[in-house]
Motif scaffolding. Sequence first.
Motif, mmCIF file in Angstrom:
data_model
loop_
_atom_site.group_PDB
_atom_site.id
_atom_site.type_symbol
_atom_site.label_atom_id
_atom_site.label_comp_id
_atom_site.label_asym_id
_atom_site.label_seq_id
_atom_site.Cartn_x
_atom_site.Cartn_y
_atom_site.Cartn_z
ATOM 1 N N ASN A 84 -32.602 8.692 20.568
ATOM 2 C CA ASN A 84 -33.646 7.864 21.174
ATOM 3 C C ASN A 84 -33.556 6.416 20.691
ATOM 4 O O ASN A 84 -34.021 5.505 21.359
ATOM 5 N N HIS A 85 -32.988 6.271 19.483
ATOM 6 C CA HIS A 85 -32.886 4.933 18.909
ATOM 7 C C HIS A 85 -31.835 4.130 19.673
ATOM 8 O O HIS A 85 -30.662 4.521 19.753
ATOM 9 N N ASP A 86 -32.234 3.003 20.263
ATOM 10 C CA ASP A 86 -31.346 2.219 21.140
ATOM 11 C C ASP A 86 -30.058 1.791 20.446
ATOM 12 O O ASP A 86 -28.969 1.906 21.011
ATOM 13 N N GLN A 87 -30.180 1.274 19.208
ATOM 14 C CA GLN A 87 -28.996 0.740 18.521
ATOM 15 C C GLN A 87 -28.002 1.848 18.158
ATOM 16 O O GLN A 87 -26.792 1.665 18.263
ATOM 17 N N LEU A 88 -28.525 2.998 17.737
ATOM 18 C CA LEU A 88 -27.639 4.121 17.408
ATOM 19 C C LEU A 88 -26.928 4.623 18.663
ATOM 20 O O LEU A 88 -25.727 4.919 18.639
ATOM 21 N N ARG A 89 -27.679 4.738 19.758
ATOM 22 C CA ARG A 89 -27.090 5.203 21.020
ATOM 23 C C ARG A 89 -26.010 4.228 21.505
ATOM 24 O O ARG A 89 -24.936 4.627 21.942
ATOM 25 N N GLN A 90 -26.314 2.950 21.386
ATOM 26 C CA GLN A 90 -25.353 1.916 21.798
ATOM 27 C C GLN A 90 -24.074 1.975 20.955
ATOM 28 O O GLN A 90 -22.969 1.958 21.482
ATOM 29 N N ALA A 91 -24.242 2.059 19.605
ATOM 30 C CA ALA A 91 -23.076 2.080 18.701
ATOM 31 C C ALA A 91 -22.208 3.305 18.952
ATOM 32 O O ALA A 91 -20.966 3.216 18.969
ATOM 33 N N ALA A 92 -22.854 4.470 19.178
ATOM 34 C CA ALA A 92 -22.099 5.701 19.426
ATOM 35 C C ALA A 92 -21.344 5.619 20.750
ATOM 36 O O ALA A 92 -20.185 6.047 20.849
ATOM 37 N N LYS B 45 -26.303 -3.060 27.041
ATOM 38 C CA LYS B 45 -25.177 -2.864 26.116
ATOM 39 C C LYS B 45 -24.638 -1.444 26.195
ATOM 40 O O LYS B 45 -23.431 -1.215 26.103
ATOM 41 N N VAL B 46 -25.546 -0.478 26.362
ATOM 42 C CA VAL B 46 -25.127 0.918 26.523
ATOM 43 C C VAL B 46 -24.351 1.059 27.829
ATOM 44 O O VAL B 46 -23.327 1.747 27.894
ATOM 45 N N GLN B 47 -24.851 0.399 28.892
ATOM 46 C CA GLN B 47 -24.175 0.448 30.193
ATOM 47 C C GLN B 47 -22.753 -0.099 30.101
ATOM 48 O O GLN B 47 -21.812 0.476 30.648
#
Length: 936
Positions: free
Chosen positions: A776-784, A822-824
């Motif tokens: 759920n954490h945006d930065q963790l999801r983005q980094a992964a 950033k995730v996109q």
Amino acid sequence: QMEDPIQLKEEGNKYFQASDYEKALQSYTQAIKLNKDKALQAVLYRNRAACFLRKEEYAKAASDASRAIDINASDIKALYRRSQALEKLGKLDQAFKDAQKCATLEPRNKNFQETLRRLGANIQEKVNARGTLRIQFSTDSRVQKMFEILLDENSDKEKREKAANNLIVLGREEAGAERIFQNNGVNLLLQLIETKNPELVLAAVRTLSGMCTGHKARATAILHYLGIDSICMWMSVDNEEISLAVCNLLQTITDCLLGQGKEEHHGKEEALVLDTKKDLRMITMRLLDMLVSKKVSGQGRDRALNLLNKNIPRKDLKDHDNSRSIFVIDNGLKKILKVVGQIPEMPDCLPLTENTQLTASVLLNKLYDDLRCDPERDNYRLICEEYIKSKIDPQDMDKTLHAVQIVSGVLQGPFDLGNKLLGMKGVMEMMVALCGSEREIDQLVAVEALIHASTKLSRATFIITNGVTLLKEIYKKTKNEKIKIRALVGLCKLGSAGGTDYGLRQFAEGSTEKLAKQCRKWLCNTSIDARTRKWAVEGLSYLTLDADVKDDFVEDEPALKAMFDLAKASDKTILYSVASALVNCTNSYDTKELVPELVQLAKFSKQHVPEEHPKDKKDFVVKRVKRLLKAGVVSALACMVKADSAILTDQSKELIARVFLALCEDPKDRGTIVAQGGGKALIPLAVEGTDVGKIKASHALAKIAAISNPDIAFPGERVYEVVRPLVSLLNTERDGLQNYEALLGLTNFSGRSDKLRLKIVKEKALPDIENYMFENHDQLRQAATECMCNLVVNKEVQERFVADGNDRLKLVVLLCGEDDEKVQVAAAGGLAMLTAAQKKLCSKMTQVTTQWLEILQRLCLHDNMEVQHRGLVIAFNLISADKELAKKLVESELLEILTYIGKQEDHPKKQHIISVARDCLTKCMDYELIKPLSQA
């Protein structure tokens, strides 16, 4: 006439035993003619060779022995008989080779060893008689030339050095080592050692080490040829380089005997079962004898202790065999206690270095920890008690002083045992009484003992009651700096045991800065011996708990540099003290968070609430870190990490890891840390030590890996060693920051090379990275997601996406539809690479979710040109993969989107996007799914 060869052999044996060699010859000869079995034929030839030897027909004896050897190359009796025959024929070089093989096959056979020595001496006499140093018997001109140059005193220095280096290199190669060994090389290397020329001695010892590595039979033969007494004598010399080289030789031999080190196969010789226990015990006994010999240098004693530390205790406690430790305790514990009981200031002291007694204490600790049950521990304690009692003599104060020093040494080793020894009748009282002695040596030893005894609160209570006044008196009255500094450390340590605030107030009398200033003076005073200055560092390790003291300390650059120089001396106590002081200065210790509600409750009930000192706030900590970096703290820490494992304890490693993590906090400082060797130093800290220490070191590595060029931060193969520590942080038990920075580091690595991507996969990081893509954490999801985007370039990762029964592709497709830009970007990039590399994934993409087309269209219309470009690349990959799939896309609104983008005028900033859209339309025209406008 008998026609059975076995019966004929038995008949020949009877004649031989009766000394009727002629009839024995007839029987063996008849048996050879009738026999068809190869193994029996070898026996018959070697038996007939024995008859010829007795008849002094040496050429025939050599011939028959050779025939036996042709059938069985490791027939030791045939080899020895041929050696005897060749010696009589004057072929000493060939005789020596056969004797050498015999000694390799049976290293403990005294006859073979004696034959080797005799032949070696005869060969040398023959050479000397001709007035030349040529090695007549050598079949290898390369080896011959090297020894000629080395043994010729008139040789050019440069030539000698080159020959010595070449010999070392040759000894490290299996073929070269065997050449040297088979050509009287061990005897010649012994001659080099006997020249006592340091360069030649080093070359010879290093060559022998290379020859022993990974070859048990050869190592055993060399051990017996040289003799353990000679090896220990060479290790005892007062030359650090030679002593260390001989120590490495003995370690290499020990590794072979224990079956450790690199394993190589050496044919029939390796198939022999060598009983190594006797040799290992012989080595152990000689090392124990070295500990108490006055002829042994301090460095030699240290080498013996280090070898015992490394080879005696079990490496793995799951191994139930602790017989080596039991043997040392029964045969050498008193000798180790004698070393820890030495007093350097007394005239009868054994030669010691600054590390000797501490290394002996470490050995005591390792032996105690290696014991498996209470009876074994009780036996250890009884030996110690008996030895200490034998030293206590009211009529002889010097002997009693040794008893106190022994207790002090044990307290630095197995602490629980040391506590029990303190409980012996009169020991504590004797220590306190010695503090009040007029003799300075008594005060010195007693104060040190009190310091070590005060680590446990139960003992500290007794000392606070009985010894504090004495320590204060000693500190104020003594003019001996050695005693004064120890008294100060004792007071600081007791203060710590009684509660830091209590200690600092009571013993420093309100002025910790004053005491710290005195410690810094001692530290910077190079006229004081290093051992005493180390006590100043220990004092500072307690005093820097005070915020004012730590701030003043980091301002004192000479004091910092003096401490760093001492740290490079690699002493167990100094390493721990330096690391403790640095932890205090960087505030990298664990602190309990104060719950606001509980603070208010405590204030309401009028209880004391500890408040953060102004100089412990973040701004001050950052300034201190900058000052430490400027003073060269990273180089000092890197040196500390290289210390021997006996000196660098797990607790010290943890403290160093904490300091490194604090130093890495500011991204701007990480380049400096890498440049001064911090990246390299962190790797072993992340692999070995306490769990907390490994996590801290791994986190520091992640901080460096996240923003640094891996090729610079971790050059060569070192970068692959960093992957595992980073992967270890991808754990739900680690905090979010550790997860995030580890993912950033792995993203950086996975973008460098396919070999690194493969290493990340092999470390089983993929499932963890996928889990963080659900976060759920945006930065963790983005980094992964960014990390996965880089990893999908690897074929093995692509195959996992292709495999049935997983939702990996579905996850990436859905992430392309996220609102987080950033995730996109990351997810669309990954999907673009996957669909380009694997056509199967193009059709699979349309099956994983009903939203796939909507998501693709949104990507192709995205405001962010990077996302839009990746979306159009995905569309091109789908169209290129399959005509039916292209038809499906043409029938959707995507055709309109592609047409709209493709019709746009050329524009430098958007050209890459327009070009991909036009490529998509061209491909559809090739399929004849659409027609050019002119044909429509």
